[in-house]
Design a protein around this motif. Structure first.
Motif, PDB file in Angstrom:
ATOM      1  N   ARG A 160       3.275   3.369  -1.879  1.00 26.07           N
ATOM      2  CA  ARG A 160       3.520   3.466  -3.320  1.00 26.07           C
ATOM      3  C   ARG A 160       4.993   3.225  -3.673  1.00 26.07           C
ATOM      4  NH1 ARG A 160       1.397   8.719  -6.342  1.00 26.07           N
ATOM      5  NH2 ARG A 160      -0.552   7.757  -5.617  1.00 26.07           N
ATOM      6  N   GLU A 161       5.896   3.818  -2.903  1.00 31.97           N
ATOM      7  CA  GLU A 161       7.328   3.667  -3.193  1.00 31.97           C
ATOM      8  C   GLU A 161       7.746   2.201  -3.062  1.00 31.97           C
ATOM      9  OE1 GLU A 161      11.658   5.081  -1.372  1.00 31.97           O
ATOM     10  OE2 GLU A 161       9.790   6.008  -0.651  1.00 31.97           O
ATOM     11  N   ASP A 212       5.783  -0.411  -3.292  1.00 31.16           N
ATOM     12  CA  ASP A 212       5.094  -1.218  -4.308  1.00 31.16           C
ATOM     13  C   ASP A 212       5.815  -1.126  -5.656  1.00 31.16           C
ATOM     14  OD1 ASP A 212       2.875  -2.892  -5.152  1.00 31.16           O
ATOM     15  OD2 ASP A 212       2.221  -1.137  -6.297  1.00 31.16           O
ATOM     16  N   GLU A 213       6.273   0.066  -6.012  1.00 31.46           N
ATOM     17  CA  GLU A 213       6.966   0.237  -7.293  1.00 31.46           C
ATOM     18  C   GLU A 213       8.234  -0.614  -7.342  1.00 31.46           C
ATOM     19  OE1 GLU A 213       7.616   4.387  -7.638  1.00 31.46           O
ATOM     20  OE2 GLU A 213       5.546   4.849  -8.255  1.00 31.46           O
ATOM     21  N   GLN A 244       0.823  -1.211   0.000  1.00 27.52           N
ATOM     22  CA  GLN A 244       0.000   0.000   0.000  1.00 27.52           C
ATOM     23  C   GLN A 244       0.858   1.262   0.000  1.00 27.52           C
ATOM     24  OE1 GLN A 244      -2.803  -0.274   3.242  1.00 27.52           O
ATOM     25  NE2 GLN A 244      -3.655  -2.195   2.497  1.00 27.52           N
TER      26      GLN A 244
END
Length: 583
Positions: free
Chosen positions: A158-159, A161-162, A156
């Protein structure tokens, strides 16, 4: 922010540490935040993995939540810690190759925290199992589920997940690979780490899968590099395989070997003294000690000389109290048995009834005040690999039902620590079908009946038998204290539930050595006892009369029977004499 990743500390009804902090206003607060200082010193260092295990209701979850409040970037807790012990922290560390002076604010709410509350995760897993609409392929057991839900929360971010999306072969349960892929550092806090060994005790396949997951995180080089700090808390020490710890990268501290962390295993004597001085507390410090103290740990003194010299090291004895019971007793102004964990009580019943190496007799002797040596080396730190009595004693110490003193590397001496635990164990034993057949029980009944019938000769004979038993220390054999122990332990099984006992009770013109007062039953006699060594039983009895110890029981309308008991022991002849009179 989530429940597992970077938990947010904003609701004191869900966070026991915040709830306790609120009690600073009314005084029911013990500041243990200096424990955070211990973890700051280890943060990012080679000794940054800590396993801290102690019994139920000894503050494990409060400590875990305290660490989460401090480290989690999902919280803003500067105001919470301001003015507490941790706020006084200063230290020196090498950070990015530079020596730096740091304060407690260095890591305050600046870390990515993974918080595993294993009880909550197990509850969620049970709900997951019962609802087919939630099922995910290949997530079949609690170990799979733990990794799956943790990975969900991490993604959850974002950093994170990327970066995870760019890494190859990361599936629903590839937690270690996902953490490595984030290129971030984490603090992991795991409350009740041993839940799988307790609640899934017969599932060895699941246990092995669980420990292998942890080994991947904390023994594999790439997994270990993901953590600035890891803190595991539970009841059982880390499971052993072939007599070796499965996670020997952790520094372990437990009831068998607390080492330098002894003051954090409960309330210390000084902390209970302060609590007993609260304006609303009507319980004496001595009464709190009798009921809840007794876990004694040896701690190396700070004033030891040069460690390179081969000289004996000085040690101090740390007295530790059950914190939950102390708080309840003070809030209710009543010392009682607050040890109410039914599940662990059932575990003790199972252990006793295994009767390995005659442990029933040993438990009876321990409850009666005896002390028994055992070896903890073979204990596998679980609840199933139990083949010897020594392993059961080791487990009972970890569960908090016994205290122990350290006699050697693995040698310990077990004892019942306090009145609360004695009450629990007594209740357990009384419910067993073999209870009435035990010789110690019959001896207690015989002693009580001898006193009630004024049979001084039989009383002296039974007390002498106890005095000459292995449970009376050779060193203290000739002291009056030994006679006090003999009568307390001898009457214990008949008097524990019906009497309150008082030592050195202020009475008349002095202090009575020992007094038994019925709790509620007017048909039972009050027993006032005086002990003498190398005098006579007549001297003991006359002192009771001359000092008028019975004065407090001659109130108008008090028709209870009062027995005066004088006991003498001759250190020369080793003989015991007794006189009993009805007032």
């Amino acid at each position: 922010m989530g429940i597992i990743l970077n938990p947010k500390a904003d609701n004191d009804s869900e966070n026991p540490f915040l709830k306790i902090c609120k009690n600073r206003i009314n005084g029911m607060f013990v500041d243990k935040t200096d424990f955070i200082c211990e973890t700051i010193d280890r943060f990012g260092m080679d000794n940054n993995l800590i396993a801290f295990t102690k019994p139920r209701r000894f503050g494990k979850t409060v400590t875990a939540q305290m660490l989460a409040c401090y480290y989690s970037k999902g919280s803003d807790c500067k105001d919470v810690f301001s003015g507490l012990k941790v706020a006084g922290y200063t230290g020196t560390k090498i950070i990015n190759g530079q020596k730096k002076e740091i304060t407690y604010e260095e890591y305050l709410n600046k870390c990515n925290v993974i918080y595993w509350d294993m009880n909550s995760i197990d509850d969620d897993f049970q709900a997951y199992k019962s609802d087919e609409s939630l099922h995910v392929d290949y997530v079949d057991d609690i170990v799979d589920y733990l990794q799956y839900v943790t990975l969900l929360e991490i993604r959850q971010n974002r950093e994170f997940d990327e970066k995870i999306c760019k890494a190859p072969l990361i599936g629903r349960k590839s937690l270690k690979k996902a953490l490595v892929a984030t290129e971030a550092k984490f603090v992991l806090i795991m409350d009740e780490w041993d839940l799988i060994y307790r609640e899934y005790r017969d599932d060895e396949t699941l246990q092995l899968k669980f420990i292998n997951m942890l080994k991947g995180l904390f023994k594999a080089t790439d997994g270990l590099a993901c953590f600035s700090l890891a803190y595991l808390t539970g009841i059982l020490p880390i499971k052993k395989y072939n007599s070796q710890s499965a996670l020997n990268t952790f520094d372990e501290y437990n009831m068998l070997q607390p080492d330098t962390f002894a003051p954090y295993f409960g309330f210390t004597d000084e902390e209970v003294t302060e609590l007993s001085r609260l304006p609303g507390c009507r319980i004496s410090k001595d009464h709190l000690r009798e009921w809840y103290e007794g876990y004694k740990f040896s701690l190396e003194a700070e004033d030891n000389k040069d460690k390179n010299k081969e000289e004996p090291k000085n040690h101090v004895l740390i007295d530790v109290y059950n914190p939950n019971s102390v708080c309840k007793a003070i809030s209710r102004n009543n010392c009682s048995n607050y040890w109410s964990s039914t599940s662990s009580n059932e575990e003790v019943i199972r252990l006793i009834n295994m009767n390995l190496d005659g442990i029933k007799d040993d438990i009876i002797s321990l409850i009666s005040g005896g002390r028994i040596q055992f070896d903890c080396e073979s204990f596998q730190n679980d609840m199933t690999t139990l083949e010897y009595k020594d392993q059961i004693f080791s487990l009972l110490v970890c569960l908090g039902y016994l205290g122990c003193t350290v006699e050697g590397e693995f040698l310990r001496t077990a004892y019942v620590p306090n009145r609360e635990i004695r009450s629990v164990l007594t209740s357990i034993v009384r419910r067993q079908p073999w209870y009435n057949a035990m010789p110690v029980i019959r001896r207690s009944e015989k002693l009580f009946q001898a006193i009630r019938s004024l049979d001084a000769e039989t009383t002296a004979k039974i007390v002498g038998g106890i005095h000459n038993s292995p449970y009376v220390s050779v060193i203290g054999y000739n002291k009056e204290e030994a006679l006090v122990f003999c009568l307390i332990s001898g009457l214990m099984w008949c008097a524990e539930s019906s009497y309150d006992s008082f030592r050195e009770l202020p009475a008349g013109k002095g202090f009575a050595d020992l007094v038994f007062v019925p709790k509620t039953r007017p048909d039972l006699p009050i027993m006032i006892i005086e002990f003498k060594r190398d005098y006579t039983a007549e001297d003991a009895l006359n002192q009771i009369k001359e000092q008028d110890y019975a004065a407090r029981y001659r109130k108008d309308g008090d028709e209870r029977e009062v027995l005066l008991i004088g006991l003498n022991y001759s250190s020369e002849t080793k003989e015991h004499h007794c006189l009993i009179e009805k007032m």
